[in-house]
Design a protein around this motif. Structure first.
Motif, PDB file in Angstrom:
ATOM      1  N   PHE A 128     -46.424   8.876  35.057  1.00 42.05           N
ATOM      2  CA  PHE A 128     -47.515   9.151  34.124  1.00 42.05           C
ATOM      3  C   PHE A 128     -47.685  10.654  33.930  1.00 42.05           C
ATOM      4  O   PHE A 128     -47.807  11.136  32.802  1.00 42.05           O
ATOM      5  CB  PHE A 128     -48.804   8.518  34.656  1.00 42.05           C
ATOM      6  N   ARG A 129     -47.661  11.399  35.018  1.00 45.96           N
ATOM      7  CA  ARG A 129     -47.817  12.857  34.911  1.00 45.96           C
ATOM      8  C   ARG A 129     -46.648  13.478  34.143  1.00 45.96           C
ATOM      9  O   ARG A 129     -46.828  14.406  33.348  1.00 45.96           O
ATOM     10  CB  ARG A 129     -47.922  13.467  36.310  1.00 45.96           C
ATOM     11  N   ASP A 130     -45.449  12.953  34.370  1.00 46.78           N
ATOM     12  CA  ASP A 130     -44.277  13.449  33.628  1.00 46.78           C
ATOM     13  C   ASP A 130     -44.426  13.176  32.139  1.00 46.78           C
ATOM     14  O   ASP A 130     -44.058  13.996  31.292  1.00 46.78           O
ATOM     15  CB  ASP A 130     -43.000  12.802  34.156  1.00 46.78           C
ATOM     16  N   LYS A 131     -44.950  11.999  31.810  1.00 47.31           N
ATOM     17  CA  LYS A 131     -45.166  11.642  30.413  1.00 47.31           C
ATOM     18  C   LYS A 131     -46.103  12.625  29.732  1.00 47.31           C
ATOM     19  O   LYS A 131     -45.889  13.028  28.583  1.00 47.31           O
ATOM     20  CB  LYS A 131     -45.757  10.222  30.321  1.00 47.31           C
ATOM     21  N   LEU A 132     -47.151  12.994  30.439  1.00 51.21           N
ATOM     22  CA  LEU A 132     -48.124  13.919  29.871  1.00 51.21           C
ATOM     23  C   LEU A 132     -47.507  15.287  29.595  1.00 51.21           C
ATOM     24  O   LEU A 132     -47.994  16.036  28.741  1.00 51.21           O
ATOM     25  CB  LEU A 132     -49.325  14.074  30.810  1.00 51.21           C
ATOM     26  N   ASP A 133     -46.441  15.616  30.312  1.00 50.07           N
ATOM     27  CA  ASP A 133     -45.762  16.897  30.126  1.00 50.07           C
ATOM     28  C   ASP A 133     -44.584  16.804  29.158  1.00 50.07           C
ATOM     29  O   ASP A 133     -43.929  17.811  28.885  1.00 50.07           O
ATOM     30  CB  ASP A 133     -45.253  17.424  31.474  1.00 50.07           C
TER      31      ASP A 133
ATOM     32  N   VAL B  49     -44.280  10.454  17.316  1.00 53.96           N
ATOM     33  CA  VAL B  49     -44.949  11.125  18.434  1.00 53.96           C
ATOM     34  C   VAL B  49     -46.199  10.330  18.802  1.00 53.96           C
ATOM     35  O   VAL B  49     -46.962   9.916  17.925  1.00 53.96           O
ATOM     36  CB  VAL B  49     -45.361  12.565  18.078  1.00 53.96           C
ATOM     37  N   ASN B  50     -46.395  10.106  20.099  1.00 51.49           N
ATOM     38  CA  ASN B  50     -47.659   9.564  20.581  1.00 51.49           C
ATOM     39  C   ASN B  50     -48.660  10.707  20.692  1.00 51.49           C
ATOM     40  O   ASN B  50     -48.377  11.716  21.350  1.00 51.49           O
ATOM     41  CB  ASN B  50     -47.483   8.920  21.956  1.00 51.49           C
ATOM     42  N   ILE B  51     -49.794  10.563  20.057  1.00 47.47           N
ATOM     43  CA  ILE B  51     -50.814  11.608  20.102  1.00 47.47           C
ATOM     44  C   ILE B  51     -52.161  10.984  20.457  1.00 47.47           C
ATOM     45  O   ILE B  51     -52.597  10.025  19.811  1.00 47.47           O
ATOM     46  CB  ILE B  51     -50.921  12.357  18.757  1.00 47.47           C
ATOM     47  N   ILE B  52     -52.789  11.510  21.485  1.00 45.48           N
ATOM     48  CA  ILE B  52     -54.117  11.076  21.888  1.00 45.48           C
ATOM     49  C   ILE B  52     -54.988  12.321  22.019  1.00 45.48           C
ATOM     50  O   ILE B  52     -54.708  13.197  22.846  1.00 45.48           O
ATOM     51  CB  ILE B  52     -54.079  10.293  23.215  1.00 45.48           C
ATOM     52  N   VAL B  53     -56.011  12.399  21.181  1.00 43.99           N
ATOM     53  CA  VAL B  53     -56.884  13.575  21.149  1.00 43.99           C
ATOM     54  C   VAL B  53     -58.310  13.149  21.515  1.00 43.99           C
ATOM     55  O   VAL B  53     -58.796  12.119  21.033  1.00 43.99           O
ATOM     56  CB  VAL B  53     -56.904  14.234  19.755  1.00 43.99           C
ATOM     57  N   ALA B  54     -58.957  13.927  22.329  1.00 46.74           N
ATOM     58  CA  ALA B  54     -60.354  13.691  22.707  1.00 46.74           C
ATOM     59  C   ALA B  54     -61.048  15.028  22.912  1.00 46.74           C
ATOM     60  O   ALA B  54     -60.404  16.088  22.910  1.00 46.74           O
ATOM     61  CB  ALA B  54     -60.441  12.827  23.958  1.00 46.74           C
ATOM     62  N   GLU B  55     -62.356  14.973  23.124  1.00 44.98           N
ATOM     63  CA  GLU B  55     -63.128  16.215  23.221  1.00 44.98           C
ATOM     64  C   GLU B  55     -62.815  17.016  24.470  1.00 44.98           C
ATOM     65  O   GLU B  55     -62.993  18.239  24.496  1.00 44.98           O
ATOM     66  CB  GLU B  55     -64.630  15.919  23.148  1.00 44.98           C
ATOM     67  N   THR B  56     -62.316  16.341  25.522  1.00 46.94           N
ATOM     68  CA  THR B  56     -61.913  17.047  26.737  1.00 46.94           C
ATOM     69  C   THR B  56     -60.534  16.568  27.167  1.00 46.94           C
ATOM     70  O   THR B  56     -60.103  15.451  26.823  1.00 46.94           O
ATOM     71  CB  THR B  56     -62.904  16.800  27.892  1.00 46.94           C
ATOM     72  N   GLN B  57     -59.846  17.398  27.943  1.00 48.86           N
ATOM     73  CA  GLN B  57     -58.536  17.026  28.461  1.00 48.86           C
ATOM     74  C   GLN B  57     -58.646  15.801  29.367  1.00 48.86           C
ATOM     75  O   GLN B  57     -57.799  14.905  29.318  1.00 48.86           O
ATOM     76  CB  GLN B  57     -57.932  18.201  29.231  1.00 48.86           C
ATOM     77  N   GLU B  58     -59.690  15.776  30.175  1.00 45.61           N
ATOM     78  CA  GLU B  58     -59.865  14.666  31.119  1.00 45.61           C
ATOM     79  C   GLU B  58     -60.029  13.346  30.389  1.00 45.61           C
ATOM     80  O   GLU B  58     -59.429  12.333  30.785  1.00 45.61           O
ATOM     81  CB  GLU B  58     -61.088  14.933  32.015  1.00 45.61           C
ATOM     82  N   ARG B  59     -60.828  13.340  29.342  1.00 43.37           N
ATOM     83  CA  ARG B  59     -61.031  12.079  28.607  1.00 43.37           C
ATOM     84  C   ARG B  59     -59.749  11.660  27.883  1.00 43.37           C
ATOM     85  O   ARG B  59     -59.415  10.478  27.831  1.00 43.37           O
ATOM     86  CB  ARG B  59     -62.179  12.217  27.601  1.00 43.37           C
ATOM     87  N   ALA B  60     -59.030  12.608  27.310  1.00 43.47           N
ATOM     88  CA  ALA B  60     -57.775  12.275  26.632  1.00 43.47           C
ATOM     89  C   ALA B  60     -56.785  11.646  27.612  1.00 43.47           C
ATOM     90  O   ALA B  60     -56.124  10.645  27.289  1.00 43.47           O
ATOM     91  CB  ALA B  60     -57.178  13.527  25.993  1.00 43.47           C
ATOM     92  N   GLU B  61     -56.675  12.209  28.800  1.00 42.43           N
ATOM     93  CA  GLU B  61     -55.762  11.647  29.800  1.00 42.43           C
ATOM     94  C   GLU B  61     -56.235  10.277  30.271  1.00 42.43           C
ATOM     95  O   GLU B  61     -55.423   9.396  30.563  1.00 42.43           O
ATOM     96  CB  GLU B  61     -55.629  12.623  30.974  1.00 42.43           C
ATOM     97  N   TRP B  62     -57.536  10.090  30.348  1.00 40.33           N
ATOM     98  CA  TRP B  62     -58.086   8.776  30.706  1.00 40.33           C
ATOM     99  C   TRP B  62     -57.728   7.749  29.633  1.00 40.33           C
ATOM    100  O   TRP B  62     -57.273   6.638  29.942  1.00 40.33           O
ATOM    101  CB  TRP B  62     -59.598   8.889  30.868  1.00 40.33           C
ATOM    102  N   LEU B  63     -57.880   8.110  28.366  1.00 40.96           N
ATOM    103  CA  LEU B  63     -57.514   7.204  27.271  1.00 40.96           C
ATOM    104  C   LEU B  63     -56.024   6.864  27.312  1.00 40.96           C
ATOM    105  O   LEU B  63     -55.619   5.744  26.987  1.00 40.96           O
ATOM    106  CB  LEU B  63     -57.864   7.835  25.921  1.00 40.96           C
ATOM    107  N   ALA B  64     -55.210   7.816  27.736  1.00 39.92           N
ATOM    108  CA  ALA B  64     -53.758   7.617  27.768  1.00 39.92           C
ATOM    109  C   ALA B  64     -53.315   6.604  28.814  1.00 39.92           C
ATOM    110  O   ALA B  64     -52.190   6.089  28.748  1.00 39.92           O
ATOM    111  CB  ALA B  64     -53.052   8.946  28.010  1.00 39.92           C
ATOM    112  N   THR B  65     -54.162   6.289  29.777  1.00 34.54           N
ATOM    113  CA  THR B  65     -53.764   5.328  30.808  1.00 34.54           C
ATOM    114  C   THR B  65     -53.559   3.927  30.238  1.00 34.54           C
ATOM    115  O   THR B  65     -52.835   3.118  30.815  1.00 34.54           O
ATOM    116  CB  THR B  65     -54.786   5.269  31.953  1.00 34.54           C
ATOM    117  N   SER B  66     -54.161   3.608  29.097  1.00 35.38           N
ATOM    118  CA  SER B  66     -53.922   2.306  28.459  1.00 35.38           C
ATOM    119  C   SER B  66     -52.473   2.182  28.018  1.00 35.38           C
ATOM    120  O   SER B  66     -51.802   1.177  28.267  1.00 35.38           O
ATOM    121  CB  SER B  66     -54.852   2.124  27.251  1.00 35.38           C
ATOM    122  N   SER B  67     -51.972   3.211  27.356  1.00 38.51           N
ATOM    123  CA  SER B  67     -50.578   3.214  26.911  1.00 38.51           C
ATOM    124  C   SER B  67     -49.631   3.141  28.099  1.00 38.51           C
ATOM    125  O   SER B  67     -48.611   2.430  28.061  1.00 38.51           O
ATOM    126  CB  SER B  67     -50.305   4.487  26.093  1.00 38.51           C
ATOM    127  N   GLN B  68     -49.967   3.864  29.167  1.00 40.33           N
ATOM    128  CA  GLN B  68     -49.089   3.872  30.332  1.00 40.33           C
ATOM    129  C   GLN B  68     -49.075   2.518  31.028  1.00 40.33           C
ATOM    130  O   GLN B  68     -48.026   2.073  31.520  1.00 40.33           O
ATOM    131  CB  GLN B  68     -49.529   4.965  31.299  1.00 40.33           C
TER     132      GLN B  68
END
Length: 335
Positions: free
Chosen positions: A278-283, A226-245
Motif C-alpha cells: 500500500f505504501r509503495d502504491k502511494l509512492d 491514472v488513479n487520482i484521489i484528492v481530499a482536503e488533507t493528506q491523511e484523509r486522501a490516504e484513508w479514502l485510498a484504502t478502499s481501492s487497495q
C-alpha cells in the motif's frame, strides 16, 4: 459546457460502476449517472466504462447497455468503452451495438477495444462457449470490426446499424502488443498505466516510434490512465485510498468482494507485506493521492514525463460525496 484542460491537455473519466459493500447494483448505476452529469458540468472530455465479469464489486459488465444509459442521462460529454474486451464477443455484435449507440447519440460515442478477457478462464468460457479466441487473433477481430463500420464492407454480412458510421476506434493495453498494433493501424492508444505502470514508458515508445498516419489519425494520440484521489488533507486522501487497495488485495487472493469502505487501522486488517504494498502504491505513478497541491504537482510531473495527449482519471472512492468532491478538486486544477 466547454472542455477544460490541465496543462493544455483534456482530462477524461474512467468508471467501473463500483458496487459498494452494503449497497445494490441499482445504486451503483445511480451513482454513475450522477458522476457523469457532474463531470460533464465540470468540463471533462469523455466518460468511459470498463468491461469486467464475475466481480461482485464491479457493475459495468454489460458495458454497451450502461454506455447507452449514461449517454441518455448526459448532453454533450463523449461516452465510451475503456474498454470492450473484443475476444469475448463476435465483432458483428459489437458493430451492431455501437452502431446503435452512435445512431441514437451521434458524435458522442467512443469504442475502446482491449484484448484481455476481463475475467478468469472459467468466466471467459462462459462468455465465449469455447477458449479458441485467446486474444492472439485480436488484430483480425479489429480488422473485421473496422470492415463492418466501413463505407463499403467486404463480404456478405453487414452491420445494421453500423455500416458507414464514423465511430472513433481506440486500442487499449497494458503491454506493448496493443501499442504496436495501434501504431501500425494509425489509431489512438490508451494505456492502462493506472494498474500497469511498469510497462508504460516502453509501450509509449513502441507506439510513437512505429506510428503510421491513417485516415483516422495523422499523428500519435496517447491517453493514459491514472488513479487520482484528492481530499482536503493528506491523511484523509490516504484513508479514502484504502478502499481501492482492499479491492486489489481481494483480487490478489482470488477472493473478489464488493467495494469496501475505508479502514482506519491497517495493522488490524492487513499483513505487514500488504501495508508495504500500500505504501509503495502511494509512492507510485499509478496512484496519485493527496491534497489538491500535492496531486496537481504529481499530475503535472506525470504529463511532462509521458507526453500524454490526454489523461483518463479513475477515482475509486467508497463514499459518493467524497468521489464527487475528488473530481471537483481535479476540475479546479484545470483551465
Amino acid at each position: 459546457m466547454a472542455i477544460k484542460k490541465f496543462e493544455d491537455i483534456p482530462l477524461a473519466v474512467l468508471d467501473l460502476a463500483p458496487i459498494n459493500e452494503g449497497s445494490e447494483t441499482a445504486q451503483a448505476f445511480k451513482n454513475s449517472v450522477e458522476l457523469a452529469q457532474h463531470v460533464e458540468k465540470l468540463g471533462f472530455n469523455r466518460y468511459w466504462l470498463a468491461e469486467h465479469h464475475n466481480m461482485p464489486g464491479i457493475g459495468s459488465s454489460a458495458t454497451s447497455v450502461l454506455i447507452g444509459h449514461i449517454a441518455g442521462a448526459t448532453e454533450s460529454i463523449r461516452v465510451g468503452s475503456g474498454g470492450i474486451m473484443l475476444p469475448n464477443h463476435a465483432p458483428l455484435v459489437i458493430a451492431e451495438q455501437f452502431g446503435t449507440l452512435e445512431t441514437i447519440y451521434p458524435g458522442r460515442i467512443d469504442l475502446g477495444l482491449g484484448r484481455a478477457p476481463g475475467s478468469d478462464q472459467a468466466t471467459a468460457y462462459a462468455l465465449r462457449r469455447n477458449l479458441q479466441s485467446s486474444g492472439d487473433d485480436f488484430p483480425q477481430q479489429v480488422a473485421e470490426l473496422e470492415n463492418y463500420f466501413s463505407e463499403n464492407p467486404v463480404g456478405r454480412v453487414r452491420a445494421y446499424p453500423g455500416t458507414n458510421l464514423k465511430i472513433p476506434l481506440w486500442l487499449l493495453g497494458s503491454s506493448g502488443f496493443s501499442a504496436q498494433l495501434a501504431a501500425l493501424k494509425g489509431l489512438p492508444f490508451s494505456f492502462a498505466s493506472h494498474f500497469a505502470p511498469d510497462y508504460m514508458m516502453q509501450a509509449l515508445q513502441l507506439y510513437h516510434q512505429n506510428f503510421k498516419p491513417s485516415p483516422a489519425l495523422a499523428a500519435p494520440y496517447a491517453m493514459l490512465g491514472v488513479n487520482i484521489i484528492v481530499a482536503e488533507t493528506q491523511e484523509r486522501a490516504e484513508w479514502l485510498a484504502t478502499s481501492s487497495q482492499q479491492q486489489m488485495f481481494s483480487l490478489m487472493r482470488g477472493e473478489p468482494t464488493t467495494f469496501q469502505a475505508p479502514i482506519d487501522n491497517l495493522e488490524e486488517v492487513w499483513t505487514d507485506r500488504e501495508i508495504a504494498i500500500f505504501r509503495d502504491k502511494l509512492d507510485s505513478e499509478s496512484m496519485i493521492v493527496g491534497t489538491p497541491d500535492v496531486v496537481k504537482q504529481k499530475l503535472k510531473n506525470f504529463i511532462q514525463k509521458t507526453r500524454a495527449n490526454e489523461v483518463i482519471v479513475n477515482s475509486p472512492i467508497f463514499h459518493q460525496e467524497d468521489r464527487l468532491q475528488s473530481y471537483d478538486y481535479v476540475a479546479e486544477m484545470m483551465d
